[in-house]
Design a protein around this motif. Structure first.
Motif, short mmCIF file in Angstrom:
data_model
loop_
_atom_site.label_atom_id
_atom_site.label_comp_id
_atom_site.label_asym_id
_atom_site.label_seq_id
_atom_site.Cartn_x
_atom_site.Cartn_y
_atom_site.Cartn_z
N THR A 61 31.78 49.28 30.50
CA THR A 61 30.60 48.74 31.17
C THR A 61 29.92 47.69 30.29
N THR A 62 29.10 46.90 30.93
CA THR A 62 28.29 45.94 30.20
C THR A 62 27.11 46.67 29.57
N GLY A 63 26.48 46.03 28.63
CA GLY A 63 25.25 46.56 28.06
C GLY A 63 25.37 47.20 26.70
N SER A 64 26.59 47.54 26.25
CA SER A 64 26.74 48.14 24.92
C SER A 64 26.99 47.07 23.86
N GLY A 65 27.34 45.88 24.31
CA GLY A 65 27.71 44.81 23.40
C GLY A 65 29.22 44.63 23.29
N ILE A 66 29.99 45.62 23.72
CA ILE A 66 31.45 45.56 23.57
C ILE A 66 32.06 44.54 24.53
N VAL A 67 31.72 44.62 25.81
CA VAL A 67 32.24 43.64 26.78
C VAL A 67 31.81 42.24 26.38
N GLU A 68 30.56 42.13 25.99
CA GLU A 68 30.03 40.82 25.59
C GLU A 68 30.78 40.26 24.37
N ALA A 69 31.13 41.12 23.42
CA ALA A 69 31.90 40.69 22.25
C ALA A 69 33.31 40.27 22.64
N LEU A 70 33.91 40.99 23.59
CA LEU A 70 35.25 40.60 24.08
C LEU A 70 35.20 39.24 24.77
N VAL A 71 34.15 38.99 25.55
CA VAL A 71 33.99 37.68 26.20
C VAL A 71 33.85 36.59 25.14
N ARG A 72 33.06 36.83 24.12
CA ARG A 72 32.90 35.85 23.03
C ARG A 72 34.23 35.62 22.31
N ALA A 73 34.99 36.69 22.08
CA ALA A 73 36.29 36.55 21.42
C ALA A 73 37.21 35.67 22.26
N LYS A 74 37.23 35.90 23.56
CA LYS A 74 38.04 35.06 24.45
C LYS A 74 37.59 33.61 24.34
N ALA A 100 37.06 39.20 33.55
CA ALA A 100 37.93 38.39 34.43
C ALA A 100 37.35 36.99 34.60
N ALA A 101 36.04 36.89 34.76
CA ALA A 101 35.40 35.58 34.92
C ALA A 101 35.57 34.71 33.67
N ALA A 102 35.68 35.36 32.51
CA ALA A 102 35.88 34.64 31.25
C ALA A 102 37.34 34.25 31.03
N GLY A 103 38.22 34.68 31.94
CA GLY A 103 39.63 34.34 31.81
C GLY A 103 40.48 35.41 31.15
N VAL A 104 39.91 36.59 30.94
CA VAL A 104 40.68 37.70 30.36
C VAL A 104 41.58 38.28 31.45
N PRO A 105 42.89 38.31 31.23
CA PRO A 105 43.76 38.94 32.21
C PRO A 105 43.54 40.46 32.20
N VAL A 106 43.44 41.02 33.41
CA VAL A 106 43.15 42.44 33.58
C VAL A 106 44.23 43.06 34.45
N TRP A 107 44.70 44.22 34.03
CA TRP A 107 45.63 45.00 34.82
C TRP A 107 45.05 46.38 35.03
N ILE A 108 45.46 47.01 36.12
CA ILE A 108 45.03 48.37 36.43
C ILE A 108 46.25 49.28 36.32
N ASP A 109 46.11 50.32 35.52
CA ASP A 109 47.16 51.32 35.37
C ASP A 109 46.98 52.33 36.50
N ALA A 110 47.62 52.07 37.61
CA ALA A 110 47.44 52.88 38.82
C ALA A 110 48.47 53.99 38.95
N ARG A 170 48.31 43.81 38.41
CA ARG A 170 47.34 42.77 38.04
C ARG A 170 46.08 42.92 38.89
N TYR A 171 44.95 42.91 38.25
CA TYR A 171 43.65 43.00 38.93
C TYR A 171 43.30 41.65 39.53
N ALA A 172 42.89 41.66 40.80
CA ALA A 172 42.45 40.42 41.43
C ALA A 172 40.99 40.51 41.87
N ARG A 173 40.63 41.63 42.50
CA ARG A 173 39.25 41.77 42.97
C ARG A 173 38.87 43.24 43.08
#
Length: 190
Positions: A61-74, A100-110, A170-173
Motif C-alpha cells: 500500500t501507499t503511505g509507508s514510504g516503500i511504494v514511494e521509494a520504489l517509484v523514485r528508484a524507477k 504501474a503509472a511510473a512504468g514498473v512492470p507488474v505481474w499477478i501470481d494467480a 501481466r497486470y493491466a488494470r
C-alpha cells in the motif's frame, strides 16, 4: 570448517533442508516493528539500489514510504519489477497503480492460493525478507524485516522470483482482479 559442521548439523536435524539454504559469509541486519521503523529500514535499502529491484508482495500500500521509494528508484533508472498476490490491487490504498503509472512492470501470481512472499532482491546482492508486508499498517504489527547481504541468498530468492514470474499474469488494470461490493469497496477475487 564451521560451514561443514553447520551443514552436517542441519542434515542431522532435518534431511529435507535444501542445499541453497546453507550459506556462509552473509551479513544480516534485523528490524522489528512496532519497536523500530522497518519501513524506513526498507526505504534505505531501496534508496541504495543502483540496477535492479525484484519485489514479491502480498500486501503493498501507499503511505509507508516503500511504494514511494520504489517509484523514485524507477525514476532514477533502476529496473523495478513486481509480482503481487491477486488481492493486492484491490484496496483503495494499493501501491500497484502508482507503480504501474511510473512504468514498473507488474505481474499477478494467480496460480497459488496466496502469493505470500514479502521479498525484495536488490542488485543481486541484498535481500529484504520477513513477515512484514509492504504496507502502512505493518508498522503497528509485531513484524520482522531482515536484510541479508549475500549474493548466494539473493540468487536463491531471484531464482524463486523468476520461477513465479514464469507462471504469473501481466497486470493491466485493477478491474481484472477486483470486484466491487455493495458498499463500493474493492474486494479481492479470491
Amino acid at each position: 570448517m564451521f560451514s561443514i559442521a553447520l551443514s552436517l548439523a542441519l542434515a542431522t536435524i532435518s534431511p529435507a533442508v535444501p542445499a541453497a539454504s546453507v550459506t556462509s559469509g552473509a551479513a544480516i541486519a534485523v528490524c522489528f516493528s512496532p519497536e523500530e521503523d522497518c519501513a524506513a529500514f526498507a526505504v534505505r535499502a531501496i534508496n541504495n539500489a543502483q540496477r535492479e529491484i525484484l519485489v514479491g508482495a502480498y500486501g503493498l500500500t501507499t503511505g509507508s514510504g516503500i511504494v514511494e521509494a520504489l517509484v523514485r528508484a524507477k525514476g532514477r533508472g533502476v529496473d523495478v519489477r513486481l509480482i503481487a498476490d491477486k488481492t493486492t490491487p484491490c484496496p483503495h490504498t494499493s501501491g500497484i497503480e502508482p507503480l504501474a503509472a511510473a512504468g514498473v512492470p507488474v505481474w499477478i501470481d494467480a496460480q497459488t492460493r496466496i502469493a505470500h512472499a514479502k521479498t525484495m532482491v536488490i542488485d543481486g546482492a541484498v535481500t529484504l525478507m520477513g513477515s512484514m508486508n509492504w504496507t502502512r499498517g505493518a508498522a503497528a504489527n509485531s513484524e520482522d524485516l531482515n536484510l541479508v547481504s549475500s549474493e548466494a541468498v539473493a540468487a536463491a530468492h531471484a531464482a524463486h522470483w523468476h520461477a513465479r514470474l514464469a507462471v504469473s499474469v501481466r497486470y493491466a488494470r485493477r478491474e481484472d482482479w477486483c470486484r466491487v461490493s455493495s458498499t463500493g469497496d474493492r474486494l479481492g477475487t479470491c
